[in-house]
Design a protein around this motif. Structure first.
Motif, PDB file in Angstrom:
ATOM      1  N   VAL A 289       5.215  -7.756 -40.985  1.00 29.13           N
ATOM      2  CA  VAL A 289       5.020  -7.178 -42.320  1.00 29.13           C
ATOM      3  C   VAL A 289       5.425  -8.219 -43.360  1.00 29.13           C
ATOM      4  CG1 VAL A 289       5.634  -5.319 -43.900  1.00 29.13           C
ATOM      5  CG2 VAL A 289       5.494  -4.857 -41.439  1.00 29.13           C
ATOM      6  N   PRO A 290       4.486  -8.991 -43.877  1.00 28.09           N
ATOM      7  CA  PRO A 290       4.811  -9.951 -44.936  1.00 28.09           C
ATOM      8  C   PRO A 290       5.318  -9.219 -46.182  1.00 28.09           C
ATOM      9  CG  PRO A 290       2.636 -10.377 -44.023  1.00 28.09           C
ATOM     10  CD  PRO A 290       3.069  -9.045 -43.500  1.00 28.09           C
ATOM     11  N   PRO A 291       6.204  -9.839 -46.952  1.00 33.09           N
ATOM     12  CA  PRO A 291       6.777  -9.170 -48.139  1.00 33.09           C
ATOM     13  C   PRO A 291       5.721  -8.712 -49.147  1.00 33.09           C
ATOM     14  CG  PRO A 291       8.007 -11.157 -47.600  1.00 33.09           C
ATOM     15  CD  PRO A 291       6.805 -11.169 -46.722  1.00 33.09           C
ATOM     16  N   ASP A 292       4.589  -9.399 -49.182  1.00 33.38           N
ATOM     17  CA  ASP A 292       3.566  -9.024 -50.168  1.00 33.38           C
ATOM     18  C   ASP A 292       2.936  -7.661 -49.875  1.00 33.38           C
ATOM     19  OD1 ASP A 292       3.980 -11.321 -51.534  1.00 33.38           O
ATOM     20  OD2 ASP A 292       2.138 -12.331 -50.913  1.00 33.38           O
ATOM     21  N   LEU A 293       2.986  -7.197 -48.624  1.00 31.56           N
ATOM     22  CA  LEU A 293       2.329  -5.941 -48.296  1.00 31.56           C
ATOM     23  C   LEU A 293       3.066  -4.734 -48.893  1.00 31.56           C
ATOM     24  CD1 LEU A 293      -0.069  -4.681 -46.909  1.00 31.56           C
ATOM     25  CD2 LEU A 293       1.249  -4.574 -44.783  1.00 31.56           C
ATOM     26  N   PRO A 294       4.380  -4.561 -48.688  1.00 31.72           N
ATOM     27  CA  PRO A 294       5.063  -3.449 -49.372  1.00 31.72           C
ATOM     28  C   PRO A 294       5.002  -3.581 -50.888  1.00 31.72           C
ATOM     29  CG  PRO A 294       6.643  -4.828 -48.187  1.00 31.72           C
ATOM     30  CD  PRO A 294       5.288  -5.248 -47.747  1.00 31.72           C
ATOM     31  N   ALA A 295       4.996  -4.828 -51.385  1.00 34.68           N
ATOM     32  CA  ALA A 295       4.872  -5.014 -52.843  1.00 34.68           C
ATOM     33  C   ALA A 295       3.533  -4.483 -53.341  1.00 34.68           C
ATOM     34  CB  ALA A 295       5.022  -6.489 -53.194  1.00 34.68           C
ATOM     35  N   ALA A 296       2.473  -4.693 -52.558  1.00 34.74           N
ATOM     36  CA  ALA A 296       1.146  -4.204 -52.944  1.00 34.74           C
ATOM     37  C   ALA A 296       1.126  -2.679 -53.006  1.00 34.74           C
ATOM     38  CB  ALA A 296       0.101  -4.716 -51.950  1.00 34.74           C
ATOM     39  N   VAL A 297       1.732  -2.045 -52.015  1.00 39.22           N
ATOM     40  CA  VAL A 297       1.770  -0.580 -51.997  1.00 39.22           C
ATOM     41  C   VAL A 297       2.575  -0.047 -53.178  1.00 39.22           C
ATOM     42  CG1 VAL A 297       2.474   1.439 -50.661  1.00 39.22           C
ATOM     43  CG2 VAL A 297       1.501  -0.545 -49.484  1.00 39.22           C
ATOM     44  N   GLU A 298       3.676  -0.707 -53.496  1.00 40.21           N
ATOM     45  CA  GLU A 298       4.493  -0.298 -54.647  1.00 40.21           C
ATOM     46  C   GLU A 298       3.706  -0.424 -55.946  1.00 40.21           C
ATOM     47  OE1 GLU A 298       7.320   0.808 -57.347  1.00 40.21           O
ATOM     48  OE2 GLU A 298       7.286   1.150 -55.186  1.00 40.21           O
ATOM     49  N   HIS A 299       2.961  -1.506 -56.111  1.00 39.83           N
ATOM     50  CA  HIS A 299       2.158  -1.684 -57.332  1.00 39.83           C
ATOM     51  C   HIS A 299       1.072  -0.613 -57.434  1.00 39.83           C
ATOM     52  CE1 HIS A 299       4.152  -5.218 -58.684  1.00 39.83           C
ATOM     53  NE2 HIS A 299       3.777  -5.983 -57.667  1.00 39.83           N
ATOM     54  N   LEU A 300       0.536  -0.174 -56.306  1.00 40.50           N
ATOM     55  CA  LEU A 300      -0.465   0.889 -56.334  1.00 40.50           C
ATOM     56  C   LEU A 300       0.153   2.171 -56.899  1.00 40.50           C
ATOM     57  CD1 LEU A 300      -3.471   1.212 -55.347  1.00 40.50           C
ATOM     58  CD2 LEU A 300      -2.515   2.408 -53.377  1.00 40.50           C
ATOM     59  N   GLY A 301       1.365   2.500 -56.465  1.00 41.89           N
ATOM     60  CA  GLY A 301       2.042   3.675 -56.999  1.00 41.89           C
ATOM     61  C   GLY A 301       2.349   3.545 -58.484  1.00 41.89           C
ATOM     62  N   GLU A 302       2.759   2.355 -58.899  1.00 46.14           N
ATOM     63  CA  GLU A 302       3.046   2.143 -60.314  1.00 46.14           C
ATOM     64  C   GLU A 302       1.775   2.285 -61.155  1.00 46.14           C
ATOM     65  OE1 GLU A 302       5.276   1.687 -63.639  1.00 46.14           O
ATOM     66  OE2 GLU A 302       5.941   2.016 -61.568  1.00 46.14           O
ATOM     67  N   ALA A 303       0.632   1.895 -60.591  1.00 46.07           N
ATOM     68  CA  ALA A 303      -0.636   2.052 -61.312  1.00 46.07           C
ATOM     69  C   ALA A 303      -0.926   3.528 -61.590  1.00 46.07           C
ATOM     70  CB  ALA A 303      -1.774   1.441 -60.497  1.00 46.07           C
ATOM     71  N   VAL A 304      -0.578   4.398 -60.645  1.00 44.40           N
ATOM     72  CA  VAL A 304      -0.782   5.838 -60.843  1.00 44.40           C
ATOM     73  C   VAL A 304       0.105   6.336 -61.980  1.00 44.40           C
ATOM     74  CG1 VAL A 304      -0.593   8.107 -59.780  1.00 44.40           C
ATOM     75  CG2 VAL A 304      -1.446   6.184 -58.436  1.00 44.40           C
ATOM     76  N   ARG A 305       1.351   5.884 -62.027  1.00 48.04           N
ATOM     77  CA  ARG A 305       2.254   6.285 -63.114  1.00 48.04           C
ATOM     78  C   ARG A 305       1.699   5.833 -64.464  1.00 48.04           C
ATOM     79  NH1 ARG A 305       6.083   4.301 -59.302  1.00 48.04           N
ATOM     80  NH2 ARG A 305       7.334   5.999 -58.387  1.00 48.04           N
ATOM     81  N   LEU A 306       1.243   4.601 -64.525  1.00 45.73           N
ATOM     82  CA  LEU A 306       0.713   4.067 -65.785  1.00 45.73           C
ATOM     83  C   LEU A 306      -0.548   4.808 -66.208  1.00 45.73           C
ATOM     84  CD1 LEU A 306       1.203   0.254 -65.090  1.00 45.73           C
ATOM     85  CD2 LEU A 306       2.426   1.623 -66.797  1.00 45.73           C
ATOM     86  N   LEU A 307      -1.382   5.159 -65.240  1.00 47.56           N
ATOM     87  CA  LEU A 307      -2.622   5.863 -65.560  1.00 47.56           C
ATOM     88  C   LEU A 307      -2.320   7.210 -66.209  1.00 47.56           C
ATOM     89  CD1 LEU A 307      -5.679   6.176 -65.392  1.00 47.56           C
ATOM     90  CD2 LEU A 307      -5.409   7.010 -63.051  1.00 47.56           C
ATOM     91  N   ASN A 308      -1.402   7.959 -65.651  1.00 49.96           N
ATOM     92  CA  ASN A 308      -1.039   9.245 -66.236  1.00 49.96           C
ATOM     93  C   ASN A 308      -0.455   9.070 -67.633  1.00 49.96           C
ATOM     94  OD1 ASN A 308      -0.583  12.137 -66.160  1.00 49.96           O
ATOM     95  ND2 ASN A 308       1.577  11.668 -65.885  1.00 49.96           N
ATOM     96  N   ARG A 309       0.410   8.076 -67.788  1.00 48.41           N
ATOM     97  CA  ARG A 309       1.045   7.834 -69.081  1.00 48.41           C
ATOM     98  C   ARG A 309       0.020   7.467 -70.153  1.00 48.41           C
ATOM     99  NH1 ARG A 309       5.141   3.303 -68.357  1.00 48.41           N
ATOM    100  NH2 ARG A 309       5.798   4.785 -66.737  1.00 48.41           N
ATOM    101  N   GLU A 310      -0.940   6.632 -69.804  1.00 47.57           N
ATOM    102  CA  GLU A 310      -1.931   6.192 -70.801  1.00 47.57           C
ATOM    103  C   GLU A 310      -2.942   7.294 -71.120  1.00 47.57           C
ATOM    104  OE1 GLU A 310      -2.368   1.426 -70.281  1.00 47.57           O
ATOM    105  OE2 GLU A 310      -2.889   2.611 -68.505  1.00 47.57           O
ATOM    106  N   PHE A 311      -3.286   8.117 -70.139  1.00 44.31           N
ATOM    107  CA  PHE A 311      -4.179   9.237 -70.421  1.00 44.31           C
ATOM    108  C   PHE A 311      -3.528  10.226 -71.378  1.00 44.31           C
ATOM    109  CE2 PHE A 311      -7.223   9.248 -66.526  1.00 44.31           C
ATOM    110  CZ  PHE A 311      -8.074   8.411 -67.219  1.00 44.31           C
ATOM    111  N   VAL A 312      -2.263  10.567 -71.123  1.00 47.82           N
ATOM    112  CA  VAL A 312      -1.560  11.526 -71.985  1.00 47.82           C
ATOM    113  C   VAL A 312      -1.454  10.996 -73.411  1.00 47.82           C
ATOM    114  CG1 VAL A 312       0.664  12.618 -72.407  1.00 47.82           C
ATOM    115  CG2 VAL A 312      -0.287  12.626 -70.109  1.00 47.82           C
TER     116      VAL A 312
END
Length: 378
Positions: A289-312
Motif C-alpha cells: 500500500v503506497p502512501p499515495d493510495l490512502p491519500a487519494a481516498v482521503e482527498h475523494l472524501g474531502e471533495a464530497v465535503r467541499l461539494l456540499n459546502r459549495e452547493f449550499v
C-alpha cells in the motif's frame, strides 16, 4: 493474536450497532418533521376545500372536497402535482362508474362489487395501477353506499373533487409550501457527511492496514443506501416546489444543481463502496500500500465535503472539482509506485467514482472523462 482479533471484531460490531441506532434515530426525527408539515398542510387544505365547496359554490354536501384535498396532500413527497391530477381523475372515474351502474341496476352487495370492478378496470386501462386506480375504486365504494341516502349528487361530487384537488395544490405550492433548501439540507448534509466520513475512515484503515476497520466501513456504507435514495426523492420534490411555487422561484438555480448532482452522487457512493470492498481484499492479501493510495481516498472524501459546502453557498463547485482531480493524481502516483491486483482495482474504482463526482458538479460527461484521464497521467 486471535484474542486481539476477536476484541477488534467486537469493537467493530459495537461501533456498527451504534452507527445504525444513531442513523435510525436521525431518520425518525427527520420523518417526524416532514409528517408535522404534511399534517399542517392537510388541515389547511381540508378547511379551505370545505369553505370553497360549501360557502362559495353552495354545495350542501361538501364531503368529497376536503377528502380530495387531504388525498392530494397525503400523496408521496415526489411528483405531487401529477399525483393530484391522478387523484381527481380517479374520483371522476369512480363517480361515473357508480352513477352509471346504480341507475341501471340499483344498489346492493353484488352491485357494489361490479361498480368497483368497473371503476378500477377503467383506471388501469387509462393509467395503470397506482393512485388513480386506488382513488377510483375507493370513490366507487362511497358512491355505491352513499347514493341511497344522498341521491342526485353526481355533479356536486365531481365539483367537490375538483375543488379539493385544487385546494391541495394551492396549499402545497402557494400558501404553505415546504422550504426546499431546508428539506434538501436535512437530507443532503447527513448523507454527504456520511459519504465523506466513510472515505476518511477507509483511508485510515488502508494506511494502518486495519482489515477489520475496512469491513466496518463497508457494513456502514451498505446500511446507508436509504439515505442516498432519500436525497434523490427530496431533491425531486424540491425541484417540483421551486418550479411551481412562485414564492420559491428564486431557489431554482440552487435546487437544479442539487437535482442534477443527486443521481451522480448516488453512483459515486456505490462505486466508492465497491472500492472499499476491494480495499478489504487488498489488506487481506497483504498487498503493498503506497502512501499515495490512502491519500487519494482521503482527498475523494474531502471533495464530497467541499461539494456540499459549495452547493449550499450557491457557489460554482470549483474547489470540489480540484480536490477530485487531486485524488485521481494521487491514485496515479500510487500506481507508479507499484500495486497488487486488488490495489489496481481500487485505483480503477476511485477513478470511476471521481468521474461521477465531477458529473455531480455539473461537468459534462465527455469533459469529465477527459479530466480524469489527464489527471491520472500526471
Amino acid at each position: 493474536m486471535k484474542l486481539r482479533a476477536g476484541a477488534g471484531d467486537g469493537r467493530a460490531a459495537a461501533g456498527h450497532l451504534r452507527a445504525r441506532v444513531t442513523a435510525a434515530v436521525d431518520e425518525g426525527r427527520h420523518r417526524l418533521r416532514i409528517y408535522v408539515i404534511v399534517a399542517f398542510q392537510a388541515g389547511l387544505a381540508a378547511a379551505l376545500a370545505w369553505v370553497l365547496a360549501h360557502e362559495v359554490i353552495g354545495n350542501s354536501e361538501p364531503t368529497f372536497a376536503p377528502a380530495a384535498a387531504v388525498a392530494v396532500i397525503a400523496a408521496s413527497l415526489g411528483n405531487r402535482a401529477p399525483r393530484a391530477l391522478e387523484l381527481v381523475i380517479g374520483v371522476v372515474v369512480g363517480i361515473g362508474a357508480g352513477d352509471l351502474l346504480i341507475g341501471q341496476f340499483g344498489t346492493g352487495p353484488w352491485q357494489t362489487g361490479v361498480i368497483v370492478f368497473l371503476a378500477t378496470a377503467t383506471a388501469v386501462l387509462v393509467r395503470g395501477p397506482g393512485a388513480l386506480m386506488a382513488q377510483a375504486g375507493g370513490t366507487a365504494v362511497l358512491i355505491a353506499t352513499l347514493t341511497p341516502t344522498a341521491p342526485d349528487l353526481e355533479l356536486p361530487r365531481t365539483v367537490n373533487a375538483l375543488i379539493g384537488g385544487l385546494s391541495g395544490l394551492l396549499v402545497m405550492l402557494v400558501l404553505l409550501p415546504i422550504n426546499p433548501m431546508r428539506a434538501i439540507r436535512r437530507s443532503a448534509e447527513p448523507a454527504l457527511d456520511l459519504f465523506a466520513r466513510e472515505m476518511t475512515a477507509s483511508a485510515e484503515a488502508l494506511a494502518e492496514a486495519d482489515r477489520g476497520r475496512a469491513k466496518a466501513v463497508l457494513d456502514r456504507m451498505r446500511d446507508a443506501d436509504p439515505k442516498l435514495q432519500q436525497l434523490t426523492e427530496v431533491t425531486t420534490a424540491a425541484e417540483e416546489v421551486v418550479r411551481l411555487s412562485p414564492v420559491r422561484w428564486r431557489r431554482r438555480r440552487i435546487i437544479a444543481a442539487y437535482r442534477g448532482g443527486a443521481t451522480h452522487m448516488e453512483r459515486a457512493f456505490r462505486n466508492s463502496r465497491g472500492m472499499v470492498r476491494r480495499i478489504g481484499t487488498a489488506l487481506h492479501d497483504e498487498e503493498a500500500v503506497p502512501p499515495d493510495l490512502p491519500a487519494a481516498v482521503e482527498h475523494l472524501g474531502e471533495a464530497v465535503r467541499l461539494l456540499n459546502r459549495e452547493f449550499v453557498a450557491a457557489q460554482e463547485p470549483v474547489q470540489a472539482r480540484a480536490r477530485v482531480l487531486r485524488a485521481v493524481r494521487e491514485a496515479g502516483g500510487a500506481c507508479r509506485q507499484g500495486l497488487g491486483f486488488s490495489g489496481t482495482i481500487v485505483v480503477s474504482q476511485l477513478r470511476t467514482a471521481a468521474n461521477d463526482l465531477l458529473r455531480a458538479t455539473g461537468v459534462p460527461r465527455d469533459e469529465a472523462r477527459r479530466l480524469v484521464r489527464e489527471a491520472a497521467a500526471d
